[in-house]
Design a protein around this motif. Structure first.
Motif, PDB file in Angstrom:
ATOM      1  N   LYS A  72       1.000 -10.076   7.465  1.00 47.02           N
ATOM      2  CA  LYS A  72       1.554  -9.534   8.741  1.00 47.02           C
ATOM      3  C   LYS A  72       0.661  -8.216   9.300  1.00 47.02           C
ATOM      4  O   LYS A  72       1.211  -7.444  10.317  1.00 47.02           O
ATOM      5  N   LYS A  73      -0.567  -8.217   9.013  1.00 52.04           N
ATOM      6  CA  LYS A  73      -1.552  -7.125   9.634  1.00 52.04           C
ATOM      7  C   LYS A  73      -1.335  -5.810   9.059  1.00 52.04           C
ATOM      8  O   LYS A  73      -1.732  -4.830   9.719  1.00 52.04           O
ATOM      9  N   VAL A  74      -0.562  -5.665   7.924  1.00 50.50           N
ATOM     10  CA  VAL A  74      -0.487  -4.372   7.369  1.00 50.50           C
ATOM     11  C   VAL A  74      -1.523  -3.996   6.369  1.00 50.50           C
ATOM     12  O   VAL A  74      -2.124  -4.890   5.609  1.00 50.50           O
ATOM     13  N   PRO A  75      -2.342  -3.106   6.906  1.00 52.68           N
ATOM     14  CA  PRO A  75      -3.547  -2.835   5.870  1.00 52.68           C
ATOM     15  C   PRO A  75      -3.266  -2.788   4.328  1.00 52.68           C
ATOM     16  O   PRO A  75      -1.982  -2.425   3.937  1.00 52.68           O
ATOM     17  N   ARG A  76      -3.984  -3.362   3.365  1.00 54.84           N
ATOM     18  CA  ARG A  76      -3.627  -3.252   2.020  1.00 54.84           C
ATOM     19  C   ARG A  76      -3.230  -2.081   1.371  1.00 54.84           C
ATOM     20  O   ARG A  76      -2.323  -1.758   0.747  1.00 54.84           O
ATOM     21  N   PHE A  77      -4.041  -0.994   1.765  1.00 53.66           N
ATOM     22  CA  PHE A  77      -3.616   0.387   1.370  1.00 53.66           C
ATOM     23  C   PHE A  77      -2.098   0.724   1.713  1.00 53.66           C
ATOM     24  O   PHE A  77      -1.646   1.328   0.932  1.00 53.66           O
ATOM     25  N   ALA A  78      -1.814   0.608   3.047  1.00 51.06           N
ATOM     26  CA  ALA A  78      -0.431   0.737   3.631  1.00 51.06           C
ATOM     27  C   ALA A  78       0.642  -0.069   2.745  1.00 51.06           C
ATOM     28  O   ALA A  78       1.832   0.424   2.502  1.00 51.06           O
ATOM     29  N   GLY A  79       0.105  -1.313   2.608  1.00 52.65           N
ATOM     30  CA  GLY A  79       1.330  -2.273   1.956  1.00 52.65           C
ATOM     31  C   GLY A  79       1.266  -1.614   0.318  1.00 52.65           C
ATOM     32  O   GLY A  79       2.443  -1.611  -0.109  1.00 52.65           O
ATOM     33  N   THR A  80       0.343  -1.368  -0.153  1.00 52.55           N
ATOM     34  CA  THR A  80       0.457  -0.779  -1.417  1.00 52.55           C
ATOM     35  C   THR A  80       1.552   0.498  -1.678  1.00 52.55           C
ATOM     36  O   THR A  80       2.131   0.762  -2.472  1.00 52.55           O
ATOM     37  N   LEU A  81       1.390   1.433  -0.579  1.00 54.80           N
ATOM     38  CA  LEU A  81       2.065   2.649  -0.456  1.00 54.80           C
ATOM     39  C   LEU A  81       3.607   2.234  -0.097  1.00 54.80           C
ATOM     40  O   LEU A  81       4.437   2.865  -0.742  1.00 54.80           O
ATOM     41  N   ILE A  82       3.973   1.162   0.576  1.00 53.18           N
ATOM     42  CA  ILE A  82       5.306   0.568   0.815  1.00 53.18           C
ATOM     43  C   ILE A  82       5.773   0.170  -0.294  1.00 53.18           C
ATOM     44  O   ILE A  82       6.736   0.491  -0.808  1.00 53.18           O
ATOM     45  N   VAL A  83       5.054  -0.514  -1.054  1.00 54.76           N
ATOM     46  CA  VAL A  83       5.430  -0.922  -2.701  1.00 54.76           C
ATOM     47  C   VAL A  83       5.929   0.038  -3.418  1.00 54.76           C
ATOM     48  O   VAL A  83       6.628  -0.177  -4.275  1.00 54.76           O
TER      49      VAL A  83
END
Length: 368
Positions: A72-83
């Protein structure tokens, strides 16, 4: 002449397999007699095993979320923080709402154990008074069990407390898990390409195929078992609430954890519920059994086939044998990890066997 005979023998597949097995057992023997050399390495691996295994389990559960966010075009770093925020939210909910209830129920259960023992003894005495003819051997056996019932109950309670103590010790070792998990989620996909750079093209292709197979095996088991066990725990909790069983949340969580153990888990999780139901009201023991059977039938016939399928392809007899052996060697943790460990070893052996088989020339039937 001798060289030709040896070369002729090595052309036979059975001889090559026999020599390979001899070399493997020789290597195992040499390692066993020089194990003092490997003890520091073993101590280091033991120290980091808990955070790595814990982070690996959470990684396979949460990595699909990071991958989905990345699509969904979310950077992997940001996705990791969301998790991590989701994990923190779940932990907060557990600490504030689930843990106090479980602690209170477990304390009440421990306090009620002596009363259960007294009720069991009275029940046996009442049954014994109403029996005219009891075989002496049968009576002596039952009497011996009842005389030592308090000791058995104390041992069972001590075992449960010991398991919980191990779990808490396990939890204290989890403080490194967030660090391992963060880098696994953020940079885990870089590992295979990095190692492949040091390999030849053919070996790099084989390595990528092997890691993909191992990744699929672990993901299938961990994600599938997590979803299945969560569904079973929810079904047990709803069922126990409907029948009015005491300690319903604690017993449902116990059933959820035990369901991670294939085949034996459902039987182990049923025992405390049946015992609690019997001493609360004998008919509740029957209803608790019904709840467990219904939950397991739904799980085995509806949930597991759709969630896990036949991903591991392990024969049930092999699973039972592994569980019995692992339980005797490594205890509760062995029961949890023996199946995925066996599946990974099986995947590795199958991969190298197929790679070796592809390189072999066609066998001459006359050689056999």
């Amino acid at each position: 002449m001798t060289v030709k005979v040896v070369a002729f023998l090595f052309e036979k597949k059975s001889i090559r397999i026999l020599v390979t097995l001899i070399l493997i057992f020789t290597l195992i023997y040499l390692v066993s007699i020089t194990r003092f050399i490997f003890e520091p390495v073993g101590a280091y691996l033991t120290a980091i095993a808990v955070p790595i295994i814990g982070a690996g389990i959470i990684f396979y559960i949460t990595n699909p979320i990071v991958n989905w966010l990345e699509k969904k075009k979310v950077p992997r770093f940001a996705g990791t923080l969301i998790v991590f925020l989701l994990i923190l939210l779940i932990i907060t909910i557990i600490i504030n709402f689930v843990a106090p209830v479980v602690q209170r129920q477990f304390s009440n259960f421990v306090e009620s154990v002596p009363k259960m023992v007294d009720n069991a003894e009275k029940l046996f005495e009442m049954w014994q008074e109403n029996q005219n003819i009891i075989p002496p051997q049968f009576e002596n056996t039952i009497q011996n069990v009842m005389d030592n019932f308090s000791q058995y109950a104390e041992r069972i309670t001590a075992s449960i407390i010991g398991v919980i103590g191990q779990i808490f010790s396990f939890v204290f070792a989890f403080f490194l898990i967030p660090f391992f998990l963060f880098f696994m989620l953020k940079d885990g996909y870089k590992f295979v390409p990095f190692v492949s750079n040091f390999l030849s093209p053919s070996k790099a292709k084989s390595f990528k195929k092997l890691t993909a197979n191992i990744n699929h095996t672990l993901a299938s088991f961990i994600q599938g078992q997590f979803i299945v066990s969560l569904c079973v725990g929810i079904m047990l909790y709803i069922g126990y609430l409907i029948i009015g069983l005491d300690y319903s949340l604690s017993l449902a969580l116990f059933g959820l954890v035990m369901n991670f153990i294939p085949f034996l888990g459902p039987f182990l999780s049923a025992i405390p519920a049946i015992i609690v139901g019997f001493f609360q009201d004998p008919i509740l023991a029957v209803w608790a059994t019904v709840v467990m059977v219904v939950a397991q039938q739904i799980e085995s016939n509806l949930i597991s086939p759709n969630v896990m399928g036949r991903a591991l392809s392990i024969h049930p007899l092999t699973v039972i044998t592994l569980i019995l052996a692992a339980g005797g060697i490594a205890g509760f943790l062995g029961l949890l990890f023996v199946i995925p460990a066996y599946a990974v070893v099986k995947t590795i052996i199958a991969h190298f066997y197929h790679e070796w088989e592809k390189k072999q020339p066609e066998e001459d039937p006359d050689l056999f």
